[in-house]
Write an enzyme that holds these catalytic residues in place. Structure first.
Site, PDB file in Angstrom:
ATOM      1  CB  SER A  39      -0.736  -0.023   1.196  1.00 48.12           C
ATOM      2  OG  SER A  39      -1.856  -0.883   1.191  1.00 48.12           O
ATOM      3  CG  HIS A  70      -2.631  -2.402  -3.642  1.00 47.26           C
ATOM      4  ND1 HIS A  70      -1.480  -3.240  -2.933  1.00 47.26           N
ATOM      5  CD2 HIS A  70      -3.345  -2.089  -2.363  1.00 47.26           C
ATOM      6  CE1 HIS A  70      -1.613  -3.385  -1.657  1.00 47.26           C
ATOM      7  NE2 HIS A  70      -2.528  -2.516  -1.262  1.00 47.26           N
ATOM      8  CG  HIS A  92      -4.434  -7.974  -0.148  1.00 47.72           C
ATOM      9  ND1 HIS A  92      -4.454  -7.022  -1.114  1.00 47.72           N
ATOM     10  CD2 HIS A  92      -3.384  -7.600   0.780  1.00 47.72           C
ATOM     11  CE1 HIS A  92      -3.389  -6.110  -0.875  1.00 47.72           C
ATOM     12  NE2 HIS A  92      -2.925  -6.569  -0.016  1.00 47.72           N
ATOM     13  CE1 TYR A  94      -8.335  -6.754   0.954  1.00 43.07           C
ATOM     14  CE2 TYR A  94      -6.288  -7.049   2.366  1.00 43.07           C
ATOM     15  CZ  TYR A  94      -7.054  -6.642   1.449  1.00 43.07           C
ATOM     16  OH  TYR A  94      -6.259  -4.984   0.983  1.00 43.07           O
ATOM     17  CD  GLU A  95      -7.290  -7.860  -3.441  1.00 42.24           C
ATOM     18  OE1 GLU A  95      -7.658  -7.153  -4.537  1.00 42.24           O
ATOM     19  OE2 GLU A  95      -6.299  -8.066  -3.220  1.00 42.24           O
ATOM     20  CB  ALA A 122       0.832  -0.367   4.926  1.00 44.83           C
ATOM     21  CG  MET A 220      -4.889  -7.293   6.597  1.00 41.88           C
ATOM     22  SD  MET A 220      -6.327  -6.514   6.223  1.00 41.88           S
ATOM     23  CE  MET A 220      -6.588  -5.418   7.515  1.00 41.88           C
ATOM     24  CB  SER A 221       0.081  -8.635   2.384  1.00 41.04           C
ATOM     25  OG  SER A 221       0.756  -7.643   2.882  1.00 41.04           O
ATOM     26  CG  ASN A 244      -2.184   1.842  11.476  1.00 40.95           C
ATOM     27  OD1 ASN A 244      -1.975   1.283  10.244  1.00 40.95           O
ATOM     28  ND2 ASN A 244      -3.023   0.681  12.179  1.00 40.95           N
ATOM     29  CG  HIS A 259      -7.155   2.134   2.866  1.00 36.74           C
ATOM     30  ND1 HIS A 259      -6.124   1.077   3.150  1.00 36.74           N
ATOM     31  CD2 HIS A 259      -7.009   2.498   1.512  1.00 36.74           C
ATOM     32  CE1 HIS A 259      -5.421   1.034   1.971  1.00 36.74           C
ATOM     33  NE2 HIS A 259      -5.863   1.901   0.884  1.00 36.74           N
TER      34      HIS A 259
HETATM   35  N1  HPA Z   1      -3.936  -4.031  10.880  1.00 39.15           N
HETATM   36  C1  HPA Z   1      -3.924  -4.675   9.787  1.00 39.15           C
HETATM   37  N2  HPA Z   1      -3.217  -4.459   8.731  1.00 39.15           N
HETATM   38  C2  HPA Z   1      -2.853  -3.150   8.635  1.00 39.15           C
HETATM   39  C3  HPA Z   1      -2.958  -2.241   9.472  1.00 39.15           C
HETATM   40  C4  HPA Z   1      -3.573  -2.658  10.826  1.00 39.15           C
HETATM   41  O1  HPA Z   1      -3.716  -1.853  11.832  1.00 39.15           O
HETATM   42  N3  HPA Z   1      -2.455  -1.029   9.184  1.00 39.15           N
HETATM   43  C5  HPA Z   1      -2.170  -1.390   7.948  1.00 39.15           C
HETATM   44  N4  HPA Z   1      -2.257  -2.445   7.675  1.00 39.15           N
END
Ligand code: HPA
Length: 284
Positions: A39, A70, A92, A94-95, A122, A220-221, A244, A259
């Site tokens: 990301s 992306h 991903h 999740y997609e 990220a 998530m990757s 974050n 996001h």
């Molecule tokens: N959790 C999961 N995936 C992420 C996060 C998060 O806080 N930040 C960026 N990708």
């Protein structure tokens, strides 16, 4: 949404066709390394010189990414004396993709005998003292996806049924990255990346669980890609941008994860991230 892997032969055909397409676009000789950019970091591909591009749409079996931030293309170009293949945009779980599809870029890179994979992402920071926009070298991972991309018949041509993951993130590569960061005076963390399915961010309770399990960052990757790279015997460098504080880390009931914050902080970290990666690619 793609279908589950139907047969090993069919999947090998998909990988072979992708490889043929890459070779006809970029030339027969394999690049020195492949990169999958997460990301907000896709612009690293703009740093390559004399670059050639190939849209994912031209590669059989490659879906088009659906996440803002992306894009979907392969780029090959030079960085110093290295020839680099960048996968700009990833798939991903999740997609709705199978983990086989999610790791197809790595399969193709492995089939091309590219010896090195760099994966960036990220991630949410689980440590309170890690400010958003920090950078982290991945030292190890927790696969909490409940799935493994190597499930199904083993692709014997590529690797063994039971690959070792003791040093999944290459120790020498990590050391080189720290030496570069020190020289450049850039603060760099090291930690364990936990992969969760998403796409919802975690609950504060889940983040506490992850901390108890020893995770420093959550995303998530990356984990499926690393597993497949190790199946091929590729050496892996993994880097996270801590975009974050993960849910609940700030002890502020008003804190939320979104996001936009992820993209904003990955942009903030971009200059340092690029500087480190560029110096590493040239030095390694
Ligand atoms: N959790 C999961 N995936 C992420 C996060 C998060 O806080 N930040 C960026 N990708």
């Amino acid at each position: 949404m793609d279908t589950e892997l139907t047969s090993t032969e069919e999947w090998k055909t998909v990988i072979t066709k992708c490889l043929q397409t890459l070779r006809s676009r970029f030339g027969d000789s394999s690049p020195d390394m492949a990169m999958i950019l997460g990301s907000g970091l896709g612009s690293f591909a703009d740093e390559l010189e004399d670059s050639l591009h190939l849209p994912y749409g031209d590669l059989p079996g490659f879906p088009l990414p659906t996440v803002p931030g992306h894009s979907g293309e392969c780029v090959v170009g030079k960085m110093g004396d290295k020839r680099v293949l960048i996968f700009r945009g990833r798939f991903h779980f999740y997609e709705g993709h199978s983990l086989h599809t999610a790791t197809l870029p790595v399969r193709v890179a492995g089939a091309w005998k590219i010896p090195t994979l760099i994966v960036t992402n990220a991630a949410g920071g689980i440590r309170k003292d890690w400010a958003p926009a920090s950078l982290m070298v991945i030292s190890d991972h927790l696969n909490l996806l409940g799935h493994n991309p190597l499930r199904g018949a083993n692709l014997d041509d590529f690797g063994t049924r039971f690959p070792d993951l003791s040093n999944a993130y290459d120790p020498a590569y990590r050391k080189q990255m720290f030496e570069i960061a020190q020289k450049a005076n850039i603060d760099l963390k090291e930690g364990i990346y936990a992969a969760m399915n998403g796409p919802s961010y975690e609950t504060p309770a889940e983040v506490r669980m992850l901390r108890t399990l020893g995770a420093d960052a959550v995303g998530m990757s990356t984990v499926p890609e690393t597993i497949v790279a190790r199946h091929h015997g590729m050496r892996v460098l993994g880097m996270s941008c801590i975009t974050n504080h993960a849910a609940g880390v700030q002890d502020d009931p008003g804190q939320e994860v979104n996001h936009e914050e992820v993209i904003e902080n990955s942009k903030k970290a971009e200059a340092h991230f690029k500087k480190l990666l560029k110096a590493w690619v040239k030095a390694v």
